[in-house]
Design a protein around this motif. Structure first.
Motif, PDB file in Angstrom:
ATOM      1  N   TYR A  92       0.832  -1.194   0.000  1.00  0.00           N
ATOM      2  CA  TYR A  92       0.000   0.000   0.000  1.00  0.00           C
ATOM      3  C   TYR A  92       0.875   1.255   0.000  1.00  0.00           C
ATOM      4  O   TYR A  92       0.573   2.225  -0.689  1.00  0.00           O
ATOM      5  N   ALA A  93       1.956   1.224   0.784  1.00  0.00           N
ATOM      6  CA  ALA A  93       2.832   2.397   0.825  1.00  0.00           C
ATOM      7  C   ALA A  93       3.439   2.649  -0.546  1.00  0.00           C
ATOM      8  O   ALA A  93       3.473   3.793  -1.027  1.00  0.00           O
ATOM      9  N   LEU A  94       3.878   1.571  -1.199  1.00  0.00           N
ATOM     10  CA  LEU A  94       4.478   1.718  -2.524  1.00  0.00           C
ATOM     11  C   LEU A  94       3.440   2.264  -3.507  1.00  0.00           C
ATOM     12  O   LEU A  94       3.741   3.152  -4.325  1.00  0.00           O
ATOM     13  N   ALA A  95       2.204   1.749  -3.413  1.00  0.00           N
ATOM     14  CA  ALA A  95       1.130   2.266  -4.268  1.00  0.00           C
ATOM     15  C   ALA A  95       0.943   3.751  -3.997  1.00  0.00           C
ATOM     16  O   ALA A  95       0.763   4.549  -4.923  1.00  0.00           O
ATOM     17  N   GLY A  96       1.005   4.132  -2.687  1.00  0.00           N
ATOM     18  CA  GLY A  96       0.885   5.544  -2.338  1.00  0.00           C
ATOM     19  C   GLY A  96       1.980   6.368  -2.996  1.00  0.00           C
ATOM     20  O   GLY A  96       1.720   7.454  -3.519  1.00  0.00           O
ATOM     21  N   VAL A  97       3.210   5.832  -3.004  1.00  0.00           N
ATOM     22  CA  VAL A  97       4.326   6.556  -3.629  1.00  0.00           C
ATOM     23  C   VAL A  97       4.017   6.827  -5.104  1.00  0.00           C
ATOM     24  O   VAL A  97       4.154   7.948  -5.594  1.00  0.00           O
ATOM     25  N   PHE A  98       3.571   5.786  -5.816  1.00  0.00           N
ATOM     26  CA  PHE A  98       3.298   5.972  -7.243  1.00  0.00           C
ATOM     27  C   PHE A  98       2.143   6.938  -7.470  1.00  0.00           C
ATOM     28  O   PHE A  98       2.158   7.739  -8.402  1.00  0.00           O
ATOM     29  N   ALA A  99       1.120   6.882  -6.592  1.00  0.00           N
ATOM     30  CA  ALA A  99      -0.018   7.784  -6.743  1.00  0.00           C
ATOM     31  C   ALA A  99       0.431   9.228  -6.509  1.00  0.00           C
ATOM     32  O   ALA A  99       0.000  10.147  -7.212  1.00  0.00           O
ATOM     33  N   VAL A 100       1.328   9.440  -5.520  1.00  0.00           N
ATOM     34  CA  VAL A 100       1.862  10.779  -5.276  1.00  0.00           C
ATOM     35  C   VAL A 100       2.593  11.277  -6.521  1.00  0.00           C
ATOM     36  O   VAL A 100       2.367  12.398  -6.994  1.00  0.00           O
ATOM     37  N   LEU A 101       3.450  10.398  -7.091  1.00  0.00           N
ATOM     38  CA  LEU A 101       4.177  10.778  -8.306  1.00  0.00           C
ATOM     39  C   LEU A 101       3.201  11.132  -9.421  1.00  0.00           C
ATOM     40  O   LEU A 101       3.422  12.078 -10.188  1.00  0.00           O
ATOM     41  N   SER A 102       2.106  10.368  -9.502  1.00  0.00           N
ATOM     42  CA  SER A 102       1.106  10.630 -10.530  1.00  0.00           C
ATOM     43  C   SER A 102       0.532  12.038 -10.381  1.00  0.00           C
ATOM     44  O   SER A 102       0.421  12.786 -11.355  1.00  0.00           O
ATOM     45  N   GLY A 103       0.187  12.386  -9.134  1.00  0.00           N
ATOM     46  CA  GLY A 103      -0.365  13.722  -8.899  1.00  0.00           C
ATOM     47  C   GLY A 103       0.631  14.813  -9.258  1.00  0.00           C
ATOM     48  O   GLY A 103       0.274  15.810  -9.901  1.00  0.00           O
ATOM     49  N   VAL A 104       1.908  14.613  -8.879  1.00  0.00           N
ATOM     50  CA  VAL A 104       2.938  15.621  -9.170  1.00  0.00           C
ATOM     51  C   VAL A 104       3.122  15.757 -10.680  1.00  0.00           C
ATOM     52  O   VAL A 104       3.161  16.867 -11.229  1.00  0.00           O
ATOM     53  N   ALA A 105       3.177  14.589 -11.364  1.00  0.00           N
ATOM     54  CA  ALA A 105       3.361  14.623 -12.819  1.00  0.00           C
ATOM     55  C   ALA A 105       2.190  15.332 -13.499  1.00  0.00           C
ATOM     56  O   ALA A 105       2.370  16.110 -14.438  1.00  0.00           O
ATOM     57  N   LEU A 106       0.995  15.078 -12.993  1.00  0.00           N
ATOM     58  CA  LEU A 106      -0.195  15.691 -13.594  1.00  0.00           C
ATOM     59  C   LEU A 106      -0.124  17.209 -13.498  1.00  0.00           C
ATOM     60  O   LEU A 106      -0.413  17.925 -14.461  1.00  0.00           O
ATOM     61  N   VAL A 107       0.281  17.697 -12.316  1.00  0.00           N
ATOM     62  CA  VAL A 107       0.371  19.142 -12.141  1.00  0.00           C
ATOM     63  C   VAL A 107       1.456  19.721 -13.050  1.00  0.00           C
ATOM     64  O   VAL A 107       1.302  20.817 -13.592  1.00  0.00           O
ATOM     65  N   GLY A 108       2.548  18.952 -13.253  1.00  0.00           N
ATOM     66  CA  GLY A 108       3.589  19.410 -14.165  1.00  0.00           C
ATOM     67  C   GLY A 108       3.052  19.644 -15.566  1.00  0.00           C
ATOM     68  O   GLY A 108       3.524  20.526 -16.279  1.00  0.00           O
ATOM     69  N   LEU A 109       2.051  18.860 -15.962  1.00  0.00           N
ATOM     70  CA  LEU A 109       1.485  19.007 -17.307  1.00  0.00           C
ATOM     71  C   LEU A 109       0.441  20.102 -17.372  1.00  0.00           C
ATOM     72  O   LEU A 109       0.356  20.845 -18.346  1.00  0.00           O
ATOM     73  N   THR A 110      -0.386  20.191 -16.320  1.00  0.00           N
ATOM     74  CA  THR A 110      -1.525  21.121 -16.394  1.00  0.00           C
ATOM     75  C   THR A 110      -1.193  22.488 -15.815  1.00  0.00           C
ATOM     76  O   THR A 110      -1.987  23.407 -15.970  1.00  0.00           O
ATOM     77  N   THR A 111      -0.068  22.626 -15.124  1.00  0.00           N
ATOM     78  CA  THR A 111       0.421  23.860 -14.495  1.00  0.00           C
ATOM     79  C   THR A 111      -0.425  24.329 -13.303  1.00  0.00           C
ATOM     80  O   THR A 111       0.070  25.020 -12.448  1.00  0.00           O
ATOM     81  N   SER A 112      -1.711  23.986 -13.270  1.00  0.00           N
ATOM     82  CA  SER A 112      -2.465  24.312 -12.056  1.00  0.00           C
ATOM     83  C   SER A 112      -3.328  23.110 -11.713  1.00  0.00           C
ATOM     84  O   SER A 112      -3.384  22.157 -12.474  1.00  0.00           O
ATOM     85  N   ALA A 113      -3.996  23.172 -10.562  1.00  0.00           N
ATOM     86  CA  ALA A 113      -4.751  21.994 -10.134  1.00  0.00           C
ATOM     87  C   ALA A 113      -6.137  22.406  -9.658  1.00  0.00           C
ATOM     88  O   ALA A 113      -6.395  23.584  -9.405  1.00  0.00           O
ATOM     89  N   ASP A 114      -7.047  21.441  -9.574  1.00  0.00           N
ATOM     90  CA  ASP A 114      -8.269  21.661  -8.820  1.00  0.00           C
ATOM     91  C   ASP A 114      -8.675  20.351  -8.169  1.00  0.00           C
ATOM     92  O   ASP A 114      -8.101  19.303  -8.464  1.00  0.00           O
ATOM     93  N   ALA A 115      -9.656  20.440  -7.273  1.00  0.00           N
ATOM     94  CA  ALA A 115      -9.955  19.299  -6.417  1.00  0.00           C
ATOM     95  C   ALA A 115     -10.511  18.110  -7.191  1.00  0.00           C
ATOM     96  O   ALA A 115     -10.487  16.983  -6.702  1.00  0.00           O
ATOM     97  N   ASN A 116     -11.020  18.352  -8.406  1.00  0.00           N
ATOM     98  CA  ASN A 116     -11.620  17.246  -9.168  1.00  0.00           C
ATOM     99  C   ASN A 116     -10.770  16.850 -10.361  1.00  0.00           C
ATOM    100  O   ASN A 116     -11.251  16.194 -11.279  1.00  0.00           O
ATOM    101  N   ILE A 117      -9.500  17.250 -10.349  1.00  0.00           N
ATOM    102  CA  ILE A 117      -8.694  17.146 -11.572  1.00  0.00           C
ATOM    103  C   ILE A 117      -8.532  15.703 -12.053  1.00  0.00           C
ATOM    104  O   ILE A 117      -8.475  15.454 -13.250  1.00  0.00           O
ATOM    105  N   ALA A 118      -8.499  14.753 -11.143  1.00  0.00           N
ATOM    106  CA  ALA A 118      -8.161  13.385 -11.566  1.00  0.00           C
ATOM    107  C   ALA A 118      -9.219  12.364 -11.172  1.00  0.00           C
ATOM    108  O   ALA A 118      -8.912  11.186 -11.057  1.00  0.00           O
ATOM    109  N   LEU A 119     -10.463  12.795 -10.987  1.00  0.00           N
ATOM    110  CA  LEU A 119     -11.479  11.859 -10.493  1.00  0.00           C
ATOM    111  C   LEU A 119     -11.618  10.627 -11.378  1.00  0.00           C
ATOM    112  O   LEU A 119     -11.856   9.527 -10.905  1.00  0.00           O
ATOM    113  N   ARG A 120     -11.440  10.810 -12.714  1.00  0.00           N
ATOM    114  CA  ARG A 120     -11.647   9.651 -13.589  1.00  0.00           C
ATOM    115  C   ARG A 120     -10.505   8.649 -13.495  1.00  0.00           C
ATOM    116  O   ARG A 120     -10.575   7.574 -14.065  1.00  0.00           O
TER     117      ARG A 120
END
Lengths: 313, 315
Positions: A207-235
Motif C-alpha cells: 500500500y505504501a508503494l502504491a501511495g508513492v506511485f499515486a503521489v508521483l502521478s499527482g505531481v506529474a499531472l500538475v507538471g502538465l496542467t500547471t495548475s490543479a483543482d480538487a476534481n482534476i483526476a477523479l476519472r
C-alpha cells in the motif's frame, strides 16, 4: 519458438496499442513526429503512474476506489505546498504515504473489504483536496514543470518516462523477491506466511508503494496542467482499473504485469486522441471509448482461446 | 436476554443504531424543531438510495467481482428519455414508466452479454456499458430541460399520512425484493451462487440464467429510480446519477451485505441509506464546509465499517 504465458499475456495489449497507433498515424500522418507523439502521449505519464499504483493494490487482491481522489489531492498539494514551501509539501506526501500503509494494515488486521475502506477514504481525500483548493488554482513547481516539458533528443519525454516506469516497476514487481512476495499474497497468502514472510508487513509495504506511485502521478499531472483543482483526476479511479485489466492483469490471484499496465495506460490515453482525430461528435466520445475498451477485451479473448487451443493440441 | 442477543446478531442492527444516533445528534442541535421535516427529507432521499441499492445488492450477492457500475448512467438515460417521451402530458405517465423499465432491460441485457460473451470482468463490462449509455443520454439530452407531467411531479413530492410517497414506493419494492430473496427459489439460487459458483453449478442451479436475471433486475431498478428522481427534481440532468455510484455500493456494504457475496439483507439497506443522508444533513446543520463534510463522511463510513465489519472474513 516457445513463449512463456507471461509473454503471451503481453502480446495482446502491445498489439492493440500498436494497432491503435497505426490507425492514428493513418488518419493523421503528421502525428508521426516528435511533437505529434509528445502531444499524443503527454497525459499518459500520470495515468501510467496511477495505473501502476492500482496494479500494486490489485496484486494483493484488493481494489483502490480512492485512487482518483487521492491523485487529485496530491495534485493539489503539489500545486500549493510543494510550490511555496517544498519541505512541508514533502512532509504532507510522506504523511499521505503513511496513511496508505495504515489503510493496508487496517484492511488486513480487521479483514475488511478494501472496496469499502477505500470508498470511505475517497471522501476523505476529496474533502482534503477541497480544503486545499476550493476553486481551481495553484502553480506547478518550476522543476516539475521543467521535468514534464523537457525535450530529450529523438524520443519525447512522455515515452521515455513510460519506458522508465515500466522498467523500474517490472524489476521491482517481477524480479525482486519483495515483488514475488507481494504477488504471492495475492495468489496464496497462507503459503507466503508459511515461507516466513509477514503478510501484514507485505500488505503495508504494498500500500505504501502504491501511495508513492499515486503521489508521483499527482505531481506529474500538475507538471502538465500547471495548475490543479480538487476534481482534476477523479476519472483516474476507473481509468487505472481499466488500464490494469487492459494490460493483462486480473482482479484476483496476484496476476499482474507492470509492463502490461503501462501499455494499458498508453492505450487508454491514445484512445482519447484517436477519437478526436476521428472527428467523432463530443456527445459520443465517452461511448466510443467504452466501445474501444470492449473491442480490445474481445481481441484478448480471441487470442486467449487460440492459446488454450495450442495447449490442448 | 435471548431476544436481544438474537437482535445483536443481525448484521443490519448496526446501521440502524448508527442512524438513530446521528438522528438524535442532529435533532439535539436544532432543539427538536425540525424533527418531522428532517425525518421526511431523510425518508425521501433515502428511498432513492434504497431502490438503487437493492439492485446493487442482488448483483453483489452473486459473489466476488460482481458489481454494476452502469447504475448512474442508466438512471440518467432513463430519466432523460422518459421525460422526453411523456412531454409534460399526464396521459403518458405509464408509457414513460414502461419506457424506463424497457431501458433497464436493454442495459441489463447489454451488461450481461458483455460479461458472458466476451468474458469481461463485470466491473469493466458495466463500466464500458456505462460509457455507451452515458453517451446516449448526452446525445438525447440536448436542448431544454423538460419538466415532468404535473400529476407525476405532485405524486413524487407529496406524502401519504406523513410518509413521503417515494418512500412508500421504495418500501413496496423492498418488500417484493425481500420475498424474492427470502421466500423464492431465485433468492436461494443467488445466495448459493455467491457462496460457491462451482458448487451451485454442480447442484444443477441455472447459474447463467440467474446471473442474467440479476443484472437485468439491477438495471431495471436503477432506471425506475432514475425515472422517479427526474420527476421528483423537476427534470433530468446529465449528472443526476453521479452520486449514486458510490452511494449504491456504500449502502449495500454498510447495511451488512457481505462483499464477498452469498449473504444479503434488505433492512440493512434502509438503515444505511437513512444513515448516509442523515450524516450529510447533520454535518450541514452543524455548519461544516464542503471539505470538512466530505472528510467527516468518509471517516464515519470507515468507523461504521470498523465497528460492524470484520466479523466474518469478507475479503
Amino acid at each position: 519458438m516457445k513463449l512463456s504465458s507471461a509473454t503471451v499475456r503481453l502480446i495482446i495489449p502491445a498489439a492493440s496499442l500498436a494497432l491503435l497507433l497505426v490507425a492514428v498515424f493513418y488518419m493523421q500522418p503528421r502525428a508521426m513526429s516528435y511533437t505529434g507523439l509528445n502531444l499524443l502521449f503527454n497525459l499518459a505519464v500520470p495515468i501510467a503512474l496511477a495505473t501502476i499504483a492500482q496494479m500494486l493494490i490489485m496484486a494483493v487482491n484488493d481494489l483502490d476506489l480512492s485512487m482518483g481522489t487521492f491523485v487529485s489531492f496530491c495534485a493539489c498539494v503539489a500545486a500549493t505546498f510543494l510550490q511555496t514551501s517544498p519541505a512541508i509539501g514533502i512532509l504532507i506526501f510522506l504523511g499521505a504515504i503513511a496513511v496508505y500503509a495504515a489503510i493496508g494494515v487496517v484492511i488486513h488486521v480487521r479483514e475488511l473489504p478494501s472496496i469499502v475502506v477505500t470508498l470511505g477514504m475517497s471522501f476523505v481525500w476529496g474533502g482534503l483536496a477541497v480544503l486545499l483548493l476550493p476553486s481551481p488554482g495553484g502553480v506547478a513547481p518550476g522543476w516539475v514543470r521543467w521535468l514534464m516539458t523537457a525535450k530529450p533528443p529523438v524520443v519525447p519525454v512522455a515515452i521515455v518516462a513510460s519506458i522508465l516506469i515500466a522498467a523500474i516497476t517490472h524489476f521491482v514487481v517481477m524480479r525482486s523477491s519483495f515483488g514475488v512476495a507481494i504477488r504471492g499474497v495475492g495468489g496464496n497468502h497462507r503459503s507466503v506466511e508459511r515461507a516466513g514472510w509477514s503478510v501484514i508487513r507485505l500488505r503495508a509495504a504494498t500500500y505504501a508503494l502504491a501511495g508513492v506511485f499515486a503521489v508521483l502521478s499527482g505531481v506529474a499531472l500538475v507538471g502538465l496542467t500547471t495548475s490543479a483543482d480538487a476534481n482534476i483526476a477523479l476519472r483516474y479511479t476507473l481509468l487505472s482499473i481499466a488500464g490494469v485489466i487492459l494490460g493483462g492483469g486480473e482482479f484476483v490471484g496476484g496476476k499482474v504485469s507492470p509492463i502490461g499496465a503501462v501499455i494499458g495506460a498508453l492505450t487508454l490515453t491514445l484512445a482519447g486522441s484517436f477519437l478526436s482525430f476521428m472527428r467523432i461528435s463530443p456527445d459520443w466520445q465517452i461511448g466510443a471509448q467504452g466501445a474501444i475498451l470492449v473491442v480490445v477485451l474481445a481481441l484478448r479473448l480471441a487470442l486467449n482461446r487460440l492459446e488454450t487451443r495450442e495447449k490442448t493440441r | 436476554m435471548n431476544a436481544s442477543r438474537l437482535l445483536l446478531a443481525k448484521p443490519w442492527i448496526w446501521s440502524f443504531a448508527a442512524t438513530a444516533i446521528v438522528w438524535l445528534v442532529t435533532i439535539l442541535f436544532t432543539g427538536g424543531a425540525s424533527s418531522l421535516g428532517l425525518s421526511q427529507a431523510a425518508l425521501t432521499f433515502a428511498a432513492f438510495s434504497v431502490i438503487v441499492g437493492i439492485g446493487q445488492m442482488f448483483v453483489i450477492t452473486l459473489g466476488p467481482g460482481n458489481i454494476d457500475l452502469s447504475v448512474p448512467s442508466t438512471m440518467t438515460l432513463s430519466g432523460t428519455l422518459a421525460l422526453k417521451l411523456m412531454d409534460v402530458q399526464d396521459g403518458m405517465i405509464l408509457f414513460g414508466l414502461a419506457l424506463s423499465v424497457l431501458i433497464g432491460f436493454l442495459v441489463g441485457i447489454g451488461n450481461y452479454a458483455l460479461i458472458k460473451l466476451l468474458r469481461i470482468p463485470p466491473i469493466i463490462a458495466t463500466l464500458s456499458m456505462s460509457f455507451v449509455v452515458q453517451s446516449t443520454a448526452i446525445w438525447s439530452n440536448r436542448g431544454l430541460r423538460i419538466k415532468p407531467p404535473q400529476s407525476l411531479a405532485e405524486f413524487t413530492t407529496s406524502s401519504l399520512g406523513g410518509i413521503p410517497n417515494i418512500a412508500l414506493v421504495a418500501l413496496a419494492l423492498s418488500l417484493i425484493a425481500w420475498v424474492l430473496l427470502e421466500k423464492s427459489i431465485y433468492g436461494r439460487w443467488i445466495s448459493a451462487i455467491g457462496q460457491s459458483t462451482f458448487a451451485a453449478r454442480m447442484t444443477g442451479i441455472p447459474v447463467d440464467g440467474t446471473r442474467f436475471v440479476t443484472y437485468i433486475l439491477c438495471a431495471v431498478l436503477a432506471s425506475v429510480a432514475g425515472y422517479l428522481l427526474a420527476s421528483f427534481s423537476g427534470g433530468a440532468a446529465l449528472n443526476m446519477g453521479a452520486e449514486y455510484l458510490l452511494m449504491s455500493i456504500a449502502v449495500v456494504v454498510i447495511g451488512g451485505t457481505a462483499v464477498a457475496g452469498g449473504n444479503s439483507n434488505i433492512p440493512g439497506i434502509w438503515g444505511a441509506s437513512l444513515f448516509m443522508f442523515l450524516v450529510v444533513s447533520m454535518l450541514n446543520t452543524y455548519g461544516f464546509g464542503a471539505g470538512f463534510r466530505l472528510i467527516l463522511t468518509g471517516l464515519i463510513i470507515i468507523a461504521v465499517i470498523l465497528l460492524a465489519g470484520g466479523r466474518q472474513s469478507a475479503r
